[in-house]
Enzyme design. Structure first.
Site, PDB file in Angstrom:
ATOM      1  N   SER A  38       4.732  12.146  -3.394  1.00 54.51           N
ATOM      2  CA  SER A  38       5.099  10.744  -3.636  1.00 54.51           C
ATOM      3  C   SER A  38       4.693  10.292  -5.030  1.00 54.51           C
ATOM      4  CB  SER A  38       4.377   9.886  -2.590  1.00 54.51           C
ATOM      5  OG  SER A  38       4.355   8.545  -2.991  1.00 54.51           O
ATOM      6  N   TYR A  93      -3.033   7.020   1.521  1.00 54.29           N
ATOM      7  CA  TYR A  93      -1.708   7.659   1.568  1.00 54.29           C
ATOM      8  C   TYR A  93      -1.538   8.567   0.349  1.00 54.29           C
ATOM      9  CZ  TYR A  93       3.356   8.169   1.015  1.00 54.29           C
ATOM     10  OH  TYR A  93       4.614   8.682   0.826  1.00 54.29           O
TER      11      TYR A  93
HETATM   12  N1  NAD Z   1      11.054   6.659   1.526  1.00 57.96           N
HETATM   13  C1  NAD Z   1      10.366   6.650   0.395  1.00 57.96           C
HETATM   14  O1  NAD Z   1      10.514   5.759  -0.466  1.00 57.96           O
HETATM   15  C2  NAD Z   1       9.383   7.750   0.090  1.00 57.96           C
HETATM   16  C3  NAD Z   1       8.739   7.757  -1.164  1.00 57.96           C
HETATM   17  C4  NAD Z   1       7.821   8.752  -1.436  1.00 57.96           C
HETATM   18  C5  NAD Z   1       7.566   9.741  -0.512  1.00 57.96           C
HETATM   19  N2  NAD Z   1       8.199   9.707   0.699  1.00 57.96           N
HETATM   20  C6  NAD Z   1       7.873  10.759   1.670  1.00 57.96           C
HETATM   21  O2  NAD Z   1       9.083  11.322   2.149  1.00 57.96           O
HETATM   22  C7  NAD Z   1       8.926  11.703   3.505  1.00 57.96           C
HETATM   23  C8  NAD Z   1      10.026  11.101   4.374  1.00 57.96           C
HETATM   24  O3  NAD Z   1       9.981   9.689   4.224  1.00 57.96           O
HETATM   25  P1  NAD Z   1      10.940   8.724   5.019  1.00 57.96           P
HETATM   26  O4  NAD Z   1      11.128   7.519   4.175  1.00 57.96           O
HETATM   27  O5  NAD Z   1      12.106   9.481   5.520  1.00 57.96           O
HETATM   28  O6  NAD Z   1       9.966   8.328   6.218  1.00 57.96           O
HETATM   29  P2  NAD Z   1      10.250   8.149   7.778  1.00 57.96           P
HETATM   30  O7  NAD Z   1       9.015   7.529   8.333  1.00 57.96           O
HETATM   31  O8  NAD Z   1      11.540   7.471   8.009  1.00 57.96           O
HETATM   32  O9  NAD Z   1      10.364   9.649   8.279  1.00 57.96           O
HETATM   33  C9  NAD Z   1       9.268  10.418   8.685  1.00 57.96           C
HETATM   34  C10 NAD Z   1       9.559  10.945  10.072  1.00 57.96           C
HETATM   35  O10 NAD Z   1       8.463  11.776  10.437  1.00 57.96           O
HETATM   36  C11 NAD Z   1       8.143  11.548  11.787  1.00 57.96           C
HETATM   37  N3  NAD Z   1       6.729  11.860  11.991  1.00 57.96           N
HETATM   38  C12 NAD Z   1       5.664  11.160  11.525  1.00 57.96           C
HETATM   39  N4  NAD Z   1       4.520  11.725  11.957  1.00 57.96           N
HETATM   40  C13 NAD Z   1       4.889  12.825  12.677  1.00 57.96           C
HETATM   41  C14 NAD Z   1       4.169  13.811  13.364  1.00 57.96           C
HETATM   42  N5  NAD Z   1       2.814  13.802  13.411  1.00 57.96           N
HETATM   43  N6  NAD Z   1       4.859  14.798  13.989  1.00 57.96           N
HETATM   44  C15 NAD Z   1       6.206  14.825  13.955  1.00 57.96           C
HETATM   45  N7  NAD Z   1       6.955  13.896  13.336  1.00 57.96           N
HETATM   46  C16 NAD Z   1       6.291  12.914  12.686  1.00 57.96           C
HETATM   47  C17 NAD Z   1       8.444  10.098  12.037  1.00 57.96           C
HETATM   48  O11 NAD Z   1       8.719   9.828  13.411  1.00 57.96           O
HETATM   49  C18 NAD Z   1       9.657   9.845  11.143  1.00 57.96           C
HETATM   50  O12 NAD Z   1      10.859   9.964  11.864  1.00 57.96           O
HETATM   51  C19 NAD Z   1       7.517  11.309   3.900  1.00 57.96           C
HETATM   52  O13 NAD Z   1       6.693  12.427   3.743  1.00 57.96           O
HETATM   53  C20 NAD Z   1       7.159  10.250   2.893  1.00 57.96           C
HETATM   54  O14 NAD Z   1       5.771  10.168   2.694  1.00 57.96           O
HETATM   55  C21 NAD Z   1       9.100   8.747   1.022  1.00 57.96           C
END
Ligand code: NAD
Length: 328
Positions: free
Chosen positions: A131, A156
């Protein structure tokens, strides 16, 4: 290719799976469908993925931190060629409220997936979501992967940085090719309800005030979901060259590289909705950073990454989805 996506019911994971099916790739999805935000949204995304994937999609509802269940997938995942580890406890602000969720998923869960990865005989690449938050209060812009990142300002961010360090360890010990992608504020259709675009849209429609942190004095490298997914697929399609004596690990920024002000972002939402927001100007939140900006020169060079969607094009697409999904 056969791609194991953790967080397959999530915003980025579900969109990535749909794109992979268009290319004829197979996907194994893992997600525990936790209730950090509306579970129905996760189920709806998963249903889309099931419909589009058909036989090319297998799903396991599991917690990635449940090591016995995850390691038991070794046999059924023996043909997996790529892993995209997206499952995480996301969100900077929530890490002040529930720190243990971050340790469980982002540390224990991450190591569990890395342990599964190193047992898979056909694995070509282990890719994981980091991130922009790892840059902490970095004031030098744009943020480069060469910049120092040892001063995270939220748990985080600390767990995401720790993922990068663990990736180095697995690459070193097991010669497992690991690629970390530092995503910059992703938005678009099927986006997360805890993120700005969704929260603001919901409140503006309801005629409720929107919280504007740091009195609106924020800048973000807002990145449209399709550009992010194209970047991830670019990584899959461009494996690193393995060199004798070199640890097979790499890190990239995946951002739009055009930083926008928060007030302009809100302005685009207002324009697309045809309704003004009521602003609730608030101080900076603990753990948050005033600005993010991605240096993507290496990402362009190595993967042909070329984000094209501005907030002027991306926000109307998000609003269109929001209205349809919620029947507004
Ligand atoms: N969306 C953003 O702006 C952004 C920015 C930087 C980094 N990220 C990273 O990208 C990744 C995806 O982000 P996103 O926006 O799609 O988030 P999101 O929360 O929509 O997707 C994450 C998914 O992981 C699942 N999950 C969480 N904990 C879990 C566990 N212990 N076991 C199994 N499943 C689990 C959740 O149910 C969810 O569906 C994450 O790692 C996030 O930190 C996202």
């Amino acid at each position: 290719m056969k791609v194991l996506i953790t967080g397959a019911a999530g915003f980025i994971g579900s969109t990535l799976a749909l794109k992979l099916f268009e290319r004829g790739d197979e996907v194994v999805g893992i997600d525990n469908l936790n209730d950090y935000y509306d579970v129905n949204l996760k189920k709806a995304r998963l249903e889309r993925v099931r419909q589009a994937g058909g036989k090319a999609f297998t799903f396991h509802q599991l917690n990635i931190a449940d090591k016995d269940s995850i390691l038991a997938l070794e046999e059924s995942c023996k043909d997996v060629t790529h892993i995209m580890n997206l499952a995480a406890q996301a969100g900077v602000r929530y890490s002040l409220i529930n720190p243990f969720a971050y340790v469980e998923t982002n540390v224990m869960g991450y190591v569990t997936i890395a342990e599964l990865a190193r047992r898979l005989p056909k694995l070509e690449q282990f890719v994981y979501a980091s991130s922009s938050s790892v840059y902490g209060g970095n004031t030098k812009t744009p943020f480069s992967v060469e910049d120092p990142v040892e001063k995270p300002v939220s748990l985080y961010a600390a767990t995401k940085r720790e993922n990068e360090l663990i990736a180095h360890t697995y690459a070193h010990l097991y010669k497992m090719p690991c690629t970390g992608l530092r995503f910059f504020t992703v938005y678009g259709p099927w986006g997360r309800p805890d993120m700005a675009a969704y929260l603001f849209t919901k409140n503006i429609i309801a005629g409720e005030p929107i919280p504007v942190f740091n009195h609106g004095n924020m800048r973000r490298d807002f990145t449209y979901i399709d550009d992010i997914v194209a970047g991830v697929i670019g990584v899959f399609d461009n494996p690193m060259t393995l060199e004798e004596g070199k640890v097979p690990t790499r890190l990239y920024n995946i951002g739009n590289s055009h930083t926008e002000t928060l007030m302009d972002y809100i302005g685009e939402i207002e324009k697309a909705l045809g309704k003004k927001a009521i602003y609730d100007f608030l101080p900076m939140q603990a753990g948050d950073v005033p600005a993010t900006s991605a240096d993507i020169e290496a990402t362009k060079r190595d993967f042909g990454f070329a984000p094209t969607t501005t907030i002027r094009e991306g926000i109307p697409k998000f609003i269109e989805w929001y209205k349809t999904y919620h029947g507004v």
